[in-house]
Design an enzyme around this catalytic site. Structure first.
Site, PDB file in Angstrom:
ATOM      1  N   CYS A  51       0.804  -1.229   0.000  1.00 32.48           N
ATOM      2  CA  CYS A  51       0.000   0.000   0.000  1.00 32.48           C
ATOM      3  C   CYS A  51       0.837   1.280   0.000  1.00 32.48           C
ATOM      4  O   CYS A  51       0.422   2.299  -0.547  1.00 32.48           O
ATOM      5  CB  CYS A  51      -0.986   0.011   1.161  1.00 32.48           C
TER       6      CYS A  51
ATOM      7  N   HIS B 237      -2.393   6.870   3.445  1.00 39.90           N
ATOM      8  CA  HIS B 237      -0.947   7.046   3.542  1.00 39.90           C
ATOM      9  C   HIS B 237      -0.552   8.319   2.791  1.00 39.90           C
ATOM     10  O   HIS B 237      -1.072   8.598   1.707  1.00 39.90           O
ATOM     11  CB  HIS B 237      -0.210   5.879   2.894  1.00 39.90           C
TER      12      HIS B 237
END
Lengths: 349, 349
Positions: free
Chosen positions: A129, A256
Site C-alpha cells: 500500500c 498514507h
C-alpha cells in the site's frame, strides 16, 4: 458467467472491497463468492443488495471461480493462491508472498496493465500500500520525464495494520483525550498502561510518530522500506532506479501520505508536472498553497484518486521535483487496485 | 553581577526556559528579569524558588541587563532586540527577524559556539526549531565526513505554533476521541465544526497530517522549508550545501522529528556514524530495531538531547546515510539552545 471470489472478505481491506463493488454501476460477475477463515465463515454480508454467506477457505471453494482476490496474511496467500490457481482461477494477491517472484507480475493498471496478461503461475500480485500510494503519479511522471531516483518519507496510517490497527489507534486516542499529555517523556505510554499489551504497533501511536513498519532486514532497513524500493523498480520497469525510503507510522486512521523527492533524466518544471498529472484520470491535483490547497489524508480518505500537491522544483538538485502525495491505503493502496486488476483480467476472459 | 532578562517569559518557550533555569545546578545570573507584553505584565512567576513579577516590555526594562533572551513574534523582536542592544545588553533572539542577517550570528553552541563572539549588532540569533532539531547530529557528521546534501522531511509538533498550537491539538483530540472517524473525506473536519474557526493550523491536525508550515514563498515553498535550507547552510558554514525540505505538521504535542537523507564528500558507514554520534554529549543514540529501539517523540520529549536512530547506509546513493532524528522543539529547538547561547556569552563577560 464470470465468478469472483474474495478471500479475506471480512477484514479491513475485504470490507472496503465490498464497498467498492457496491458503488460500481455495473459489475462483470455472475456470482461473487465471499471466503474467510473458520472464525468468520458463516457470517452473512450484503453485497450489491443481496445476502451472501461467507464460506470457509478450503480447496473446493475455488471450483468454478474465474478470479480470486486474496487479502490475507502472507503465509495464507503463499498456501492458498496456488490452490486457487490450480483449480483454474486467476489469483490476484494483496499479500507480500509473491510480489517479487519473477513469474508473478506486479500490477498497477494505469502504469503497467499489459503485465497482467503475463502470469505463468496464474497469480498476479497487488503492490504494497505504501508503494501504491505514489505509483499513479510516479508512473505518469516517469513516462514523460524518465525517473532515475526517489527519496521517500512516509506518513502511514493505522489501517495499514488492518482493522486491529484502526481499533488500537482509536482506543489510544480515547485514553489520551482530555489529558495534558505529550510534554514529558513516557507520559503517553503511561496513559496507555490500561490498554492491552498487544498492539499492532511497536510503540504508542497516539500523540506520537513511529519510524518503524514491518520486520527487520539487513542493514537496519525495515521490510516496508525495502518493499518501496523493490516494488517501485518492478512496477515502473526501472531495474536500476535509485530508491531510499524511510517509513513512519502516524496517528491517522486511513490514507498514507508520502513526501517524495524525485529525480528525472530530462528537464522538468512544476508547470510541466502539473500538466502531466492533471491529465491523469486517477489523480486529483490539489496544489494551490495560496488558497490553502494541498493534499491531506483527512480530505483524500474515502476517495479513489491519488491526491498530489506541494509540487516544487528542487532549488539545489537538477531535474528534481518535491511533491506530497496522499492515497487511501485501503482503496487504491489495496482493495481498489486489486479490484481494478480483476476488472482488467475479466475484460480478457 | 550578570543580569539576564527573558522577554516573552509567559509563552510556551518562555515557560520551558524557566523550567530549564530551575533545573540548573547553578546559574551565573545575579538577577533574572521576566518581561512580557501588557497582557501578562504584573503576573508573578516562580524562578528558582523565588517570586518574580513580570515586567512590562519598555526600553527602561533593559537598563542594567547583560543578556536579554527574546521569544516573541518576529515583528516584536525586530523592534525590541535592537532596543535591548542599544541599552548595552546582548540580545539572543529566537524569532526569524535576524537569522539571515549577515551581521547576526546564528548559533548552535556544539556546532559553532565561536560565532557568538562575532556580533556587530549586539544580537545573536537562535535557529528555527525544525533546523535546530538536526543540527547537533549534522554538525558532528559534517566535521567527520563533509556534508554536501540534505533531503529532509519533517514531522513537526503542534507546540511549534506555541501554546495556542498545543491547546488546539488537545481540543481537536477531545472532539474526535471515541468517535468512528477518519475513514470518510471531511468527517474529521465535521467533527471539529464546534471548535472556534481560528486555529494556528490551516487544516484539522487531529487524525491528520498537514504539509504546510509558515507562509508562502516563491516556487511554492513554505517559509519553514526555506528556513531549513538557509539556516542549515549558515550554521554549518556550507554556503553551497544542497538542501530540499518538506515540512509537515503531525498530531504530536511536542518534539519535532526529521527523516534525513544526508550525502557526504567522504566515505561513511553506519558504524562510523554511530561512533561519531555516540561520542557527542548532546546526542543520545537509540538505534537497535531488533530491540525495538528507535527515536520517537513520545520518548524524546522533555529531554535535552537530540535522539538519533534508524541509521542506514543508502543502498543506491553513494556516501549517503538515512537517519531519523527527534528533538524537543521547545527545549533544544528553542529555549534550551537560546539559554545555552546565553551561558556561552555569559562565560565571556
Amino acid at each position: 458467467m464470470t465468478v469472483l471470489a474474495i478471500v479475506g472478505a471480512t477484514g479491513a481491506v475485504g470490507s472496503t472491497m465490498i464497498e467498492i463493488i457496491d458503488a460500481r454501476e455495473s459489475v462483470p460477475w455472475s456470482e461473487i463468492r465471499l471466503v474467510a477463515s473458520a472464525r468468520s465463515a458463516g457470517k452473512v454480508l450484503k453485497v450489491r443488495g443481496e445476502d451472501v454467506t461467507v464460506r470457509l477457505l478450503e480447496p473446493e471453494v475455488f471450483d468454478g471461480v474465474d478470479i480470486a482476490l486474496f487479502d490475507v496474511p502472507d503465509e495464507v496467500s503463499a498456501e492458498w493462491a496456488p490452490v486457487a490457481a490450480s483449480r483454474g482461477a486467476v489469483a490476484v494477491d494483496n499479500s507480500g508472498a509473491f510480489r517479487m517472484d519473477p513469474e508473478v507480475p506486479l500490477v498497477v493498471p494505469e502504469v503497467n496493465a499489459d503485465e497482467a496478461a503475463n502470469r505463468p503461475k496464474g497469480i498476479i500480485a497487488n503492490p504494497n500500500c505504501t508503494t501504491l500510494s505514489m505509483m499513479a503519479a510516479m508512473g505518469a511522471l516517469h513516462r514523460e520525464f524518465g525517473l532515475t531516483a526517489l527519496v521517500v518519507s512516509s506518513y502511514q496510517a493505522a489501517s495499514g495494520a488492518g482493522q486491529g490497527g484502526i481499533d488500537r489507534l482509536q482506543a489510544e486516542l480515547s485514553a489520551v483525550a482530555g489529558k495534558d499529555l505529550g510534554s514529558r517523556s513516557g507520559d503517553v505510554a503511561e496513559a496507555l498502561a490500561d490498554l492491552p499489551d498487544e498492539s499492532p504497533f511497536p510503540a504508542p501511536l497516539a500523540l506520537n510518530v513511529v519510524p518503524w513498519a514491518g520486520s527487520l532486514k539487513d542493514g537496519g532497513w525495515s521490510s516496508e522500506e525495502l518493499k518501496v524500493r523493490n516494488e517501485s523498480r518492478k512496477i515502473l520497469g526501472i531495474p536500476d532506479l535509485k530508491v531510499s525510503a524511510t517509513c513512519v507510522r502516524v496517528p491517522v486512521v486511513t490514507t498514507h501520505s508520502l513526501a517524495v523527492h524525485a529525480t528525472f533524466s530530462r528537464e522538468v518544471t512544476v508547470e510541466a508536472a502539473h500538466k502531466v498529472l492533471g491529465a491523469q484520470p486517477t489523480i486529483v491535483l490539489r496544489d494551490d498553497p495560496a488558497a490553502g490547497e494541498w493534499p491531506t489524508p483527512a480530505d483524500a480518505v474515502g476517495g479513489d484518486p491519488t491526491v498530489v500537491g506541494r509540487i516544487r522544483q528542487a532549488l539545489d538538485f537538477p531535474d528534481t521535483l518535491e511533491l506530497f502525495v496522499c492515497g487511501d491505503n485501503l482503496r487504491k493502496g489495496a482493495a481498489l487496485n486489486t479490484y481494478e486488476i480483476a476488472e482488467t483480467v475479466a475484460a480478457t476472459l
